[in-house]
Motif scaffolding. Structure first.
Motif, PDB file in Angstrom:
ATOM      1  N   ARG A  14     -22.229  -9.532  34.801  1.00  9.81           N
ATOM      2  CA  ARG A  14     -21.574  -8.309  35.255  1.00  9.81           C
ATOM      3  C   ARG A  14     -20.633  -7.728  34.214  1.00  9.81           C
ATOM      4  NH1 ARG A  14     -21.534  -7.046  40.725  1.00  9.81           N
ATOM      5  NH2 ARG A  14     -22.772  -8.440  42.009  1.00  9.81           N
ATOM      6  N   TRP A  15     -19.910  -8.609  33.520  1.00  8.85           N
ATOM      7  CA  TRP A  15     -18.856  -8.102  32.638  1.00  8.85           C
ATOM      8  C   TRP A  15     -19.020  -8.527  31.189  1.00  8.85           C
ATOM      9  CZ3 TRP A  15     -16.746 -10.816  37.163  1.00  8.85           C
ATOM     10  CH2 TRP A  15     -16.578  -9.942  38.237  1.00  8.85           C
ATOM     11  N   GLY A  16     -20.024  -9.307  30.878  1.00  3.51           N
ATOM     12  CA  GLY A  16     -20.189  -9.758  29.513  1.00  3.51           C
ATOM     13  C   GLY A  16     -21.304  -9.048  28.802  1.00  3.51           C
ATOM     14  N   ASP A  17     -22.494  -9.648  28.822  1.00  2.00           N
ATOM     15  CA  ASP A  17     -23.587  -9.118  28.019  1.00  2.00           C
ATOM     16  C   ASP A  17     -24.764  -8.675  28.871  1.00  2.00           C
ATOM     17  OD1 ASP A  17     -24.516 -12.475  26.894  1.00  2.00           O
ATOM     18  OD2 ASP A  17     -24.099 -11.639  28.860  1.00  2.00           O
ATOM     19  N   ARG A  18     -24.456  -7.950  29.950  1.00  2.00           N
ATOM     20  CA  ARG A  18     -25.515  -7.454  30.829  1.00  2.00           C
ATOM     21  C   ARG A  18     -26.469  -6.542  30.072  1.00  2.00           C
ATOM     22  NH1 ARG A  18     -23.545  -4.802  36.287  1.00  2.00           N
ATOM     23  NH2 ARG A  18     -22.114  -3.856  34.801  1.00  2.00           N
ATOM     24  N   ALA A  19     -25.921  -5.677  29.225  1.00  2.00           N
ATOM     25  CA  ALA A  19     -26.775  -4.757  28.461  1.00  2.00           C
ATOM     26  C   ALA A  19     -27.686  -5.509  27.504  1.00  2.00           C
ATOM     27  CB  ALA A  19     -25.910  -3.769  27.687  1.00  2.00           C
ATOM     28  N   VAL A  20     -27.156  -6.585  26.933  1.00  2.00           N
ATOM     29  CA  VAL A  20     -27.964  -7.413  26.028  1.00  2.00           C
ATOM     30  C   VAL A  20     -29.135  -8.028  26.782  1.00  2.00           C
ATOM     31  CG1 VAL A  20     -27.968  -9.451  24.541  1.00  2.00           C
ATOM     32  CG2 VAL A  20     -25.992  -7.931  24.570  1.00  2.00           C
ATOM     33  N   ASP A  21     -28.856  -8.542  27.973  1.00  2.00           N
ATOM     34  CA  ASP A  21     -29.921  -9.137  28.773  1.00  2.00           C
ATOM     35  C   ASP A  21     -30.980  -8.105  29.133  1.00  2.00           C
ATOM     36  OD1 ASP A  21     -28.667 -11.548  28.655  1.00  2.00           O
ATOM     37  OD2 ASP A  21     -27.691 -11.372  30.600  1.00  2.00           O
ATOM     38  N   GLY A  22     -30.522  -6.861  29.396  1.00  2.00           N
ATOM     39  CA  GLY A  22     -31.482  -5.810  29.709  1.00  2.00           C
ATOM     40  C   GLY A  22     -32.405  -5.524  28.552  1.00  2.00           C
ATOM     41  N   SER A  23     -31.855  -5.498  27.366  1.00  2.00           N
ATOM     42  CA  SER A  23     -32.672  -5.286  26.173  1.00  2.00           C
ATOM     43  C   SER A  23     -33.648  -6.434  25.969  1.00  2.00           C
ATOM     44  CB  SER A  23     -31.772  -5.145  24.941  1.00  2.00           C
ATOM     45  OG  SER A  23     -30.991  -3.983  25.031  1.00  2.00           O
TER      46      SER A  23
ATOM     47  N   GLY B 122     -33.208  -0.282  24.926  1.00  2.00           N
ATOM     48  CA  GLY B 122     -32.362  -0.589  26.065  1.00  2.00           C
ATOM     49  C   GLY B 122     -31.589   0.643  26.490  1.00  2.00           C
ATOM     50  N   SER B 123     -30.504   0.434  27.226  1.00  2.00           N
ATOM     51  CA  SER B 123     -29.675   1.543  27.685  1.00  2.00           C
ATOM     52  C   SER B 123     -28.211   1.156  27.509  1.00  2.00           C
ATOM     53  CB  SER B 123     -29.980   1.858  29.151  1.00  2.00           C
ATOM     54  OG  SER B 123     -29.167   2.911  29.612  1.00  2.00           O
ATOM     55  N   TYR B 124     -27.600   1.698  26.490  1.00  2.00           N
ATOM     56  CA  TYR B 124     -26.219   1.377  26.155  1.00  2.00           C
ATOM     57  C   TYR B 124     -25.344   2.623  26.247  1.00  2.00           C
ATOM     58  CZ  TYR B 124     -27.582  -3.204  24.329  1.00  2.00           C
ATOM     59  OH  TYR B 124     -28.054  -4.475  24.200  1.00  2.00           O
ATOM     60  N   SER B 125     -24.377   2.593  27.153  1.00  2.00           N
ATOM     61  CA  SER B 125     -23.369   3.643  27.167  1.00  2.00           C
ATOM     62  C   SER B 125     -22.438   3.410  25.979  1.00  2.00           C
ATOM     63  CB  SER B 125     -22.563   3.592  28.464  1.00  2.00           C
ATOM     64  OG  SER B 125     -21.804   2.382  28.515  1.00  2.00           O
ATOM     65  N   LEU B 126     -21.594   4.382  25.685  1.00  2.00           N
ATOM     66  CA  LEU B 126     -20.643   4.210  24.586  1.00  2.00           C
ATOM     67  C   LEU B 126     -19.697   3.052  24.867  1.00  2.00           C
ATOM     68  CD1 LEU B 126     -19.884   7.965  23.856  1.00  2.00           C
ATOM     69  CD2 LEU B 126     -21.073   6.367  22.331  1.00  2.00           C
ATOM     70  N   GLU B 127     -19.285   2.893  26.135  1.00  2.00           N
ATOM     71  CA  GLU B 127     -18.398   1.789  26.494  1.00  2.00           C
ATOM     72  C   GLU B 127     -19.107   0.449  26.334  1.00  2.00           C
ATOM     73  OE1 GLU B 127     -15.249   1.502  27.132  1.00  2.00           O
ATOM     74  OE2 GLU B 127     -14.859   3.631  26.894  1.00  2.00           O
ATOM     75  N   ALA B 128     -20.376   0.394  26.753  1.00  2.00           N
ATOM     76  CA  ALA B 128     -21.139  -0.841  26.614  1.00  2.00           C
ATOM     77  C   ALA B 128     -21.350  -1.181  25.147  1.00  2.00           C
ATOM     78  CB  ALA B 128     -22.481  -0.714  27.326  1.00  2.00           C
ATOM     79  N   PHE B 129     -21.568  -0.164  24.341  1.00  2.00           N
ATOM     80  CA  PHE B 129     -21.754  -0.354  22.897  1.00  2.00           C
ATOM     81  C   PHE B 129     -20.484  -0.928  22.280  1.00  2.00           C
ATOM     82  CE2 PHE B 129     -21.964   1.594  18.503  1.00  2.00           C
ATOM     83  CZ  PHE B 129     -23.055   0.864  18.062  1.00  2.00           C
ATOM     84  N   LYS B 130     -19.348  -0.382  22.680  1.00  2.00           N
ATOM     85  CA  LYS B 130     -18.069  -0.889  22.194  1.00  2.00           C
ATOM     86  C   LYS B 130     -17.842  -2.328  22.662  1.00  2.00           C
ATOM     87  CE  LYS B 130     -13.138   0.316  22.119  1.00  2.00           C
ATOM     88  NZ  LYS B 130     -12.128   1.333  22.552  1.00  2.00           N
ATOM     89  N   GLY B 131     -18.165  -2.601  23.919  1.00  2.00           N
ATOM     90  CA  GLY B 131     -18.022  -3.958  24.443  1.00  2.00           C
ATOM     91  C   GLY B 131     -18.936  -4.940  23.754  1.00  2.00           C
ATOM     92  N   LEU B 132     -20.136  -4.483  23.401  1.00  2.00           N
ATOM     93  CA  LEU B 132     -21.081  -5.332  22.684  1.00  2.00           C
ATOM     94  C   LEU B 132     -20.508  -5.728  21.332  1.00  2.00           C
ATOM     95  CD1 LEU B 132     -23.945  -6.574  22.464  1.00  2.00           C
ATOM     96  CD2 LEU B 132     -24.690  -4.397  21.492  1.00  2.00           C
ATOM     97  N   GLY B 133     -19.895  -4.766  20.650  1.00  2.00           N
ATOM     98  CA  GLY B 133     -19.282  -5.069  19.363  1.00  2.00           C
ATOM     99  C   GLY B 133     -18.196  -6.119  19.493  1.00  2.00           C
ATOM    100  N   GLN B 134     -17.395  -6.021  20.545  1.00  2.00           N
ATOM    101  CA  GLN B 134     -16.347  -7.020  20.770  1.00  2.00           C
ATOM    102  C   GLN B 134     -16.955  -8.395  21.009  1.00  2.00           C
ATOM    103  OE1 GLN B 134     -12.927  -6.473  20.552  1.00  2.00           O
ATOM    104  NE2 GLN B 134     -12.917  -8.705  20.599  1.00  2.00           N
TER     105      GLN B 134
END
Length: 246
Positions: free
Chosen positions: A135-144, A198-210
């Motif tokens: 939910r709060w970590g790497d959900r976008a990564v898993d989607g990709s 995948g589908s990365y919002s700007l916030e998700a992209f920033k979170g991914l970098g962190q």
């Protein structure tokens, strides 16, 4: 509220609150000229979240990552935590039944099968951490990853080669300022490519970098292309996300 008042209200030590401040987990909104920490209502809400996650066995570093994640939502967290508590209550109720049966079995009043003796015990990996990660970590990564797994082997190889080249290009300029035109142009290519698979919002992209820095698995893999690349990408991705939102 002062730190002593918060400690008495919550039932934790002043030293614990000082530690949370020192590691950046919970920094009070105000500090007086005399050095006294002053906690706001918002600080207390954050402390409540910290203690809920701590109750479920999360390490402090993981809690810090979760509550500082761009995608963290307090109401959603409370709903998930409520679900966790209900599941925990059901497990405890099951174990109480096992204890009651064991008492009767010890008295010779009933017979328990071997499987019944261990009903309610669960030594598997913490399922709550997995849910929080999604939910709060790497959900976008898993989607990709899910999209990539559906590709043919040739398509997957092409993605791997593209990733490899982008990392090499970024590594070559990692000593430049993350907000430089060259760095921002390169990181824009990374953002655009990620959104192809995948589908990365700007916030998700920033979170991914962190996460590239917070999760040592990512750091170690990325830094194989050049020491410090993960930190450079994190900073460049944050600049790109913040600028693009304006």
């Amino acid at each position: 509220m002062k730190v002593k008042e918060v400690a008495e209200l919550v039932g934790i030590s002043v030293r614990t609150l000082h530690h949370y401040d020192d590691i950046g987990l919970l920094k009070p909104e105000q500090t007086t000229e005399s050095g006294y920490r002053i906690y706001s209502e918002k600080d207390l809400e954050t402390l409540q979240q910290i203690l809920f996650f701590k109750k479920f066995g999360f390490p402090l570093k993981k809690i810090k990552d979760i509550i500082n994640s761009p995608s963290f939502d307090r109401e959603e967290a409370l709903q998930v935590q409520r679900k966790m508590l209900l599941e925990e209550r059901a497990r405890l109720d099951n174990m109480i039944v096992t204890i009651d049966k064991t008492i009767l079995h010890t008295k010779g009043e009933i017979h328990m099968g071997d499987k019944e003796k261990f009903a309610g015990f669960d030594f598997s990996k913490n399922p709550y951490e997995q849910e929080a990660r999604e939910r709060w970590g790497d959900r976008a990564v898993d989607g990709s990853n899910a999209i990539i797994n559906k590709m043919s082997q040739d398509e997957q190889n092409a993605v791997g080669e593209a990733f490899d080249q982008i990392y090499k290009d970024l590594a070559a300029i990692r000593h430049k300022a993350p907000d430089s035109d060259e760095a921002q142009e390169a990181i824009k290519l990374w953002y655009n490519y990620l959104n192809k698979i995948g589908s990365y919002s700007l916030e998700a992209f920033k979170g991914l970098g962190q996460m590239y820095v917070d999760d040592k698995r990512f750091t170690n893999n990325i830094d194989k292309y050049g020491q410090g690349l993960a930190v450079f990408m994190r900073d460049a991705m944050a600049v790109y996300a913040d600028r693009s939102k304006k």
